[in-house]
Design an enzyme around this catalytic site. Structure first.
Site, PDB file in Angstrom:
ATOM      1  N   HIS A 186     -39.677  49.499  69.401  1.00 32.92           N
ATOM      2  CA  HIS A 186     -39.300  50.793  68.834  1.00 32.92           C
ATOM      3  C   HIS A 186     -39.440  51.926  69.828  1.00 32.92           C
ATOM      4  O   HIS A 186     -39.409  53.088  69.438  1.00 32.92           O
ATOM      5  CB  HIS A 186     -40.159  51.100  67.604  1.00 32.92           C
ATOM      6  CG  HIS A 186     -40.025  50.099  66.499  1.00 32.92           C
ATOM      7  ND1 HIS A 186     -40.631  48.880  66.540  1.00 32.92           N
ATOM      8  CD2 HIS A 186     -39.332  50.144  65.333  1.00 32.92           C
ATOM      9  CE1 HIS A 186     -40.340  48.200  65.442  1.00 32.92           C
ATOM     10  NE2 HIS A 186     -39.548  48.937  64.700  1.00 32.92           N
ATOM     11  N   GLU A 229     -26.564  47.486  60.665  1.00 32.95           N
ATOM     12  CA  GLU A 229     -26.072  48.339  61.753  1.00 32.95           C
ATOM     13  C   GLU A 229     -24.687  47.930  62.242  1.00 32.95           C
ATOM     14  O   GLU A 229     -23.811  48.783  62.456  1.00 32.95           O
ATOM     15  CB  GLU A 229     -27.061  48.330  62.923  1.00 32.95           C
ATOM     16  CG  GLU A 229     -28.267  49.232  62.750  1.00 32.95           C
ATOM     17  CD  GLU A 229     -29.341  48.648  61.849  1.00 32.95           C
ATOM     18  OE1 GLU A 229     -29.204  47.469  61.436  1.00 32.95           O
ATOM     19  OE2 GLU A 229     -30.327  49.343  61.563  1.00 32.95           O
TER      20      GLU A 229
END
Length: 326
Positions: free
Chosen positions: A129, A60
């Site tokens: 998440h 990322e």
């Protein structure tokens, strides 16, 4: 006007902008060969080829930085994070590079780009998440933060975000991806920083964004059956915030409830509540009430996850108290 899903609306927005402007490209994990983790980029590799729909390793920070460099060089990247939970790994590039480049270079460089992906709770995927991190990102000068609640807004706002000359954080909601709604065909743009009155009412103002907008509209139906007409406002853009639309509603209803999925402490609801107090105090007949997620990491178990999130009945109860019917 076509009836399509939220994910199809996002796909349509990106495809239209990539056809219009060859500087726009999409990059991220699984966006090309796999058509996106949530199938948002379905078919885009075939349409635009591997130079404009680019698969990346699971890095990322790395591909966010590539996007920053590309935008400084004149391109207009759309960077997809599988979820905003993983974008935490890329915060240095988002916060320290993209957001600050124009200011730190004295206006010599800017980063016209979009960071987009799923945010908020999903469905039993646990604490790492299922986070609403918009308050982190909206706290940073130099970033615009957009959160559409329905398919039409998703298309119109994403097209505006891609054309914007600043860095835009675009937070979608995983649960909303399958929602179906009418979306204008072709050119359809919603200006950033403009809220939408999703339901007109006269007794209480409910401000809610992203998935919570749907919860607020459901609550408004229940309240109407009880003789209370709620006005529901979706800011759509968290930063810059269209506080004038919110204040105009509060001037009419004289009370407000602010709803968010995220945590209560230093949340978006706290910011909106403070602004109503600062500029709309004389219009208020009662304190602004916040309905928020519980102050815990998101549980995995379905029953506990449900308890950690705001509910429609939480909003109904808060609205009744706010307008003196509690």
């Amino acid at each position: 006007m076509s009836k399509i899903t939220y994910r199809e609306a996002l796909n349509q927005a990106m495809c239209e902008e990539m056809k219009r402007d060859d500087r726009v490209f999409l990059m991220g994990e699984e966006v090309a060969e796999y058509n996106g983790a949530y199938k948002i980029s379905q078919g885009m590799l075939e349409k635009f080829g591997p130079k404009r729909v680019i698969d990346t390793p699971i890095t990322e920070l790395g591909f966010a930085g590539l996007g920053v460099g590309a935008s400084m060089a004149g391109l207009r990247p759309v960077i997809e994070f599988m979820t905003w939970n993983f974008a935490i790994l890329a915060l240095d590039q988002i916060v320290n590079a993209a957001a600050k480049m124009k200011y730190m270079s004295g206006g010599q460089y800017s980063c016209p780009m979009v960071f987009r992906g799923a945010g908020g709770s999903a469905a039993r995927v646990g604490a790492q998440h299922s986070q609403s991190l918009e308050n982190w990102l909206a706290n940073v000068p130099g970033l615009k933060v957009v959160m559409p609640s329905n398919p039409a807004d998703a298309k119109g706002l994403l097209k505006a975000a891609i054309r914007d000359n600043d860095t835009v954080v675009f937070i979608e909601n995983e649960i909303n991806y399958g929602d179906v709604g009418e979306v204008p065909d072709g050119e359809y743009i919603i200006p950033l920083g403009v809220a939408d009155v999703k339901r007109v009412g006269s007794d209480v103002t409910i401000v809610a964004h992203s998935r919570m907008t749907g919860f607020a509209l459901e609550a408004a139906k229940i309240l109407a059956e009880q003789g209370i007409e709620a006005e529901v406002i979706d800011p759509r853009t968290i930063r810059p915030l269209d506080e004038n639309t919110i204040l105009a509603s509060v001037a009419k209803t004289n009370c407000a409830v602010v709803v968010e999925e995220g945590w209560r402490f230093a949340g978006i609801g706290a910011e909106i509540s403070a602004r109503i107090m600062e500029r709309g105090f004389d219009d208020l007949d009662s304190p602004v009430i916040r309905v928020t997620g519980k102050d815990v990491p998101m549980p995995y178990a379905a029953n506990l996850e449900s308890l950690a999130l705001p509910s429609v009945l939480d909003i109904v109860e808060a609205a009744r108290v706010a307008c003196g019917r509690g």
